[in-house]
Design an enzyme around this catalytic site. Structure first.
Site: not given
Length: 309
Positions: A253-254, A287
């Site tokens: 979300g970031d 990642k």
């Protein structure tokens, strides 16, 4: 590089363990790896925007301890300005305890805001000139809310476009939302704030109407793997997400919010920005970690070229 952005928000140190399954109450499980790194919604979003090529600064607060060096070290490494990194003499730097299920990539997170929950009027006075010369101000709900409200107010008065990422969810006043350029809740936060379960285009439209009744100009609701709903300039549609194999969904979300504000600062429409943000999030979840997993502009452009419609 686009117009100026200020991210006003949290910094915490991420303490992340990966485990074959998330522990049930009273259960101890053996983890497979541990990693410590820079985190916090505000900091993650700022790093995502910075690595994507934005003209962005971070305003946050850390303690006078070794964990503060995790933030400063990351900022130095990435060439990020440190002018608005404040220090609290009494309160420790915030932390996030993150457990990630290595089989499903699901996570459980506990956040202790620490120093970034102690932002003062004096701190705000220092960052104010930068906010007032920015085109966009990005906020979350992970610092002390009285600081958020003051900063939002002065930004709106200066004609700055305020974007509120309503995470982690806690109730906010309509006055705080009113006059903001954009809110970016996920479907859970959108339901908590509007009472409307956001499951499809129609229900998302209803939720957007509720946000508009609170004085918000535009609405973007992220729907996880189902994409993101955009309501702006008379357009209401769902922008699909990119299908990738996620290894760690922490920070997705970031990554999205950092990508969104970067694209907006470059003059893209909200629909175009949502697609750019989706690409950033798709790369990030492939990642492990949060800030180290944020992709570079080259990676984003290559991914978008590969997935051109």
């Amino acid at each position: 590089m686009g117009s100026k952005i200020t991210v006003f928000g949290s910094f915490v140190v991420d303490l992340m363990a990966r485990t074959p399954s998330l522990p049930r109450p009273a259960e101890t499980v053996l983890g497979s790896m541990f990693k410590m790194g820079a985190g916090g919604k505000g900091f993650n979003q700022c790093v995502a925007a910075h690595k994507a090529g934005a003209d962005v600064v971070m305003s946050t607060k850390a303690g006078k301890d070794s964990f503060a060096e995790v933030a400063l070290g990351t900022m130095r490494e990435l060439g990020m300005p440190q002018d608005y990194m404040f220090t609290d003499e009494e309160t420790a730097t915030g932390i996030a305890l993150i457990l990630v299920d290595e089989n499903t990539a699901q996570n459980e997170i506990v956040i202790v805001s620490g120093a970034c929950g102690t932002i003062t009027d004096e701190d705000i006075a220092v960052v104010r000139p930068r906010i007032e010369e920015s085109e966009y101000l990005l906020l979350q709900l992970e610092v002390n809310q009285d600081a958020n409200e003051k900063v939002a107010r002065l930004a709106k008065e200066a004609g700055v476009k305020v974007i509120i990422n309503t995470a982690p969810y806690s109730p906010v006043t309509d006055e705080f939302l009113a006059g903001s350029y954009l809110v970016t809740p996920n479907e859970v936060e959108a339901e908590a704030m509007t009472g409307v379960p956001c499951t499809d285009l129609e229900s998302c439209r209803k939720a957007a109407e509720v946000f508009r009744s609170k004085g918000v100009q535009n609405v973007l609701i992220t729907l996880g793997g189902n994409g993101s709903f955009v309501s702006a300039d008379g357009v209401e549609e769902i922008v699909p997400s990119f299908k990738v194999d996620a290894v760690d969904t922490t920070g997705a979300g970031d990554a999205y919010n950092g990508g969104l504000i970067t694209a907006l600062s470059e003059g893209k429409s909200l629909l175009e920005a949502a697609r750019f943000a989706s690409a950033l999030a798709a790369l990030e979840v492939q990642k492990i970690g949060t800030t180290p997993a944020m992709p570079t502009r080259e990676e984003i452009d290559a991914f978008l070229a590969e997935h051109a419609e």
